[in-house]
Scaffold this motif. Structure first.
Motif, PDB file in Angstrom:
ATOM      1  N   LYS A 147       1.076 -49.692 -24.601  1.00 57.77           N
ATOM      2  CA  LYS A 147       1.399 -50.900 -24.183  1.00 57.77           C
ATOM      3  C   LYS A 147       2.959 -51.732 -24.458  1.00 57.77           C
ATOM      4  O   LYS A 147       2.537 -51.574 -25.514  1.00 57.77           O
ATOM      5  CB  LYS A 147       0.670 -52.387 -24.131  1.00 57.77           C
ATOM      6  N   GLN A 148       3.548 -52.420 -24.089  1.00 58.76           N
ATOM      7  CA  GLN A 148       5.181 -51.769 -24.174  1.00 58.76           C
ATOM      8  C   GLN A 148       4.957 -53.260 -25.362  1.00 58.76           C
ATOM      9  O   GLN A 148       4.354 -54.022 -25.211  1.00 58.76           O
ATOM     10  CB  GLN A 148       6.505 -52.194 -22.932  1.00 58.76           C
ATOM     11  N   GLN A 151      -0.413 -44.305 -12.007  1.00 60.43           N
ATOM     12  CA  GLN A 151       0.464 -44.838 -13.018  1.00 60.43           C
ATOM     13  C   GLN A 151       1.438 -43.308 -13.906  1.00 60.43           C
ATOM     14  O   GLN A 151       2.492 -43.227 -14.030  1.00 60.43           O
ATOM     15  CB  GLN A 151       0.328 -45.673 -13.872  1.00 60.43           C
ATOM     16  N   LYS A 190       3.911 -50.994  -9.714  1.00 61.44           N
ATOM     17  CA  LYS A 190       3.293 -50.392 -11.023  1.00 61.44           C
ATOM     18  C   LYS A 190       4.977 -49.198 -11.289  1.00 61.44           C
ATOM     19  O   LYS A 190       5.157 -48.692 -12.019  1.00 61.44           O
ATOM     20  CB  LYS A 190       2.408 -48.807 -10.902  1.00 61.44           C
ATOM     21  N   ARG A 227       8.333 -47.742 -11.338  1.00 63.41           N
ATOM     22  CA  ARG A 227       9.281 -48.509 -12.369  1.00 63.41           C
ATOM     23  C   ARG A 227      10.457 -46.767 -13.356  1.00 63.41           C
ATOM     24  O   ARG A 227       9.226 -46.010 -12.451  1.00 63.41           O
ATOM     25  CB  ARG A 227       9.132 -48.989 -13.314  1.00 63.41           C
ATOM     26  N   ASN A 281      11.351 -46.668 -18.163  1.00 59.14           N
ATOM     27  CA  ASN A 281      11.266 -48.135 -18.323  1.00 59.14           C
ATOM     28  C   ASN A 281       9.596 -48.826 -18.203  1.00 59.14           C
ATOM     29  O   ASN A 281       9.506 -49.620 -17.499  1.00 59.14           O
ATOM     30  CB  ASN A 281      12.571 -49.138 -18.088  1.00 59.14           C
ATOM     31  N   ASP A 282       8.903 -47.574 -18.146  1.00 64.38           N
ATOM     32  CA  ASP A 282       7.260 -47.676 -17.773  1.00 64.38           C
ATOM     33  C   ASP A 282       6.295 -49.343 -18.034  1.00 64.38           C
ATOM     34  O   ASP A 282       7.169 -49.240 -19.223  1.00 64.38           O
ATOM     35  CB  ASP A 282       6.859 -46.720 -17.730  1.00 64.38           C
ATOM     36  N   VAL A 283       6.262 -49.511 -17.310  1.00 59.03           N
ATOM     37  CA  VAL A 283       5.546 -50.893 -17.447  1.00 59.03           C
ATOM     38  C   VAL A 283       4.101 -50.311 -17.681  1.00 59.03           C
ATOM     39  O   VAL A 283       3.584 -49.982 -16.126  1.00 59.03           O
ATOM     40  CB  VAL A 283       6.135 -52.023 -17.126  1.00 59.03           C
ATOM     41  N   ASP A 336       0.367 -52.445 -17.369  1.00 58.17           N
ATOM     42  CA  ASP A 336       0.209 -53.656 -17.435  1.00 58.17           C
ATOM     43  C   ASP A 336      -1.187 -53.245 -16.531  1.00 58.17           C
ATOM     44  O   ASP A 336      -1.165 -52.834 -15.563  1.00 58.17           O
ATOM     45  CB  ASP A 336       1.059 -54.189 -17.439  1.00 58.17           C
TER      46      ASP A 336
END
Length: 248
Positions: free
Chosen positions: A30-31, A122, A132, A134, A138-140, A142
């Protein structure tokens, strides 16, 4: 006898021909989340959810109690041997009974479902859900199991929870023969055996999935001690703050 040998040779050839060139293992963090070694955080480790059986000729999963019991024992021993290398304090989850046991089982099933969704929507760009999608750089990441994790046994004494899920279906003789006939006949690739494993770190306050390592084609025969060691090392590869490396 000649026919049996020919079938056995064909099965071996097909298995080699259709075996994946590389594992499907993917991991994500997770970022913004970091868990350096010796950070003082406490990790609650739940007993792995394990299911082992055979894959019938038609592809159905046929559970095997003896295999599952042996694999559960092997995986637990391997996990206990390696958990001291997770980089932070490990807290073993207490035995759960009654409603606690049911709630834990439900969250184990939820973790497996979320992990599969991560793999499908994802990890592989073409299947991503609209929420989802992106840019690849810059994958998120979440995903969440919900705030209900805070009510699981032992959660009040830890910061994070480590969930492990393992499912193996070993191809039956009939399934392997079908694999050969399908490839040599109409040229259809039939998969024999399924070996999936997921390991995830969850925030016990929010339920957020902080780290996930998922593989739909894992190695190591969990019915054997060496195979279980390899499987656990694969599951915990890239765990934040850990020095565990995959078995060769």
């Amino acid at each position: 006898m000649g026919i049996l040998r020919a079938i056995a040779f064909a099965i071996g050839s097909v298995v080699l021909a259709v075996a994946p060139v590389a594992a499907q293992e993917r991991s994500a963090l997770k970022q913004g989340f970091e868990l350096p070694a010796n950070s003082g955080k406490r990790i609650l480790v739940f007993r792995p959810s394990v299911s082992v059986g055979a894959q019938s000729t038609g592809g159905m999963f046929e559970p095997n109690g003896d295999w599952t019991e042996k694999a559960s024992r092997n995986l637990q021993v391997s996990l206990e041997r390696l958990q001291s290398r997770l980089g932070n304090t490990v807290v073993l989850a207490p035995e759960a009974y009654g409603e606690d046991a049911q709630r834990l089982q439900e969250h184990m099933a939820l973790f497996a479902a979320v992990s599969q969704a991560v793999i499908e929507y994802q990890f592989f760009v073409g299947n991503r859900l609209p929420t989802k999608k992106r840019d690849n750089k810059n994958d998120v990441f979440d995903w969440s199991l919900g705030a209900g994790v805070a009510t699981l046994p032992g959660a009040q004494d830890a910061d994070y929870a480590l969930f492990l899920y393992n499912r193996d279906a070993y191809g039956s003789t009939g399934r392997k023969i079908l694999q050969v006939l399908a490839l040599l006949g109409p040229g259809i690739a039939v998969k024999s055996g399924e070996h999936a494993g997921y390991a995830g770190l969850v925030d016990l306050k929010t339920g957020d999935l902080l780290w996930l390592n998922a593989d739909g084609a894992m190695g190591g025969d969990v019915r054997e001690e060496d195979g279980s060691e390899k499987r656990v090392r694969q599951l915990l590869d890239d765990f934040p703050g850990s020095d565990i490396k995959p078995a060769k």
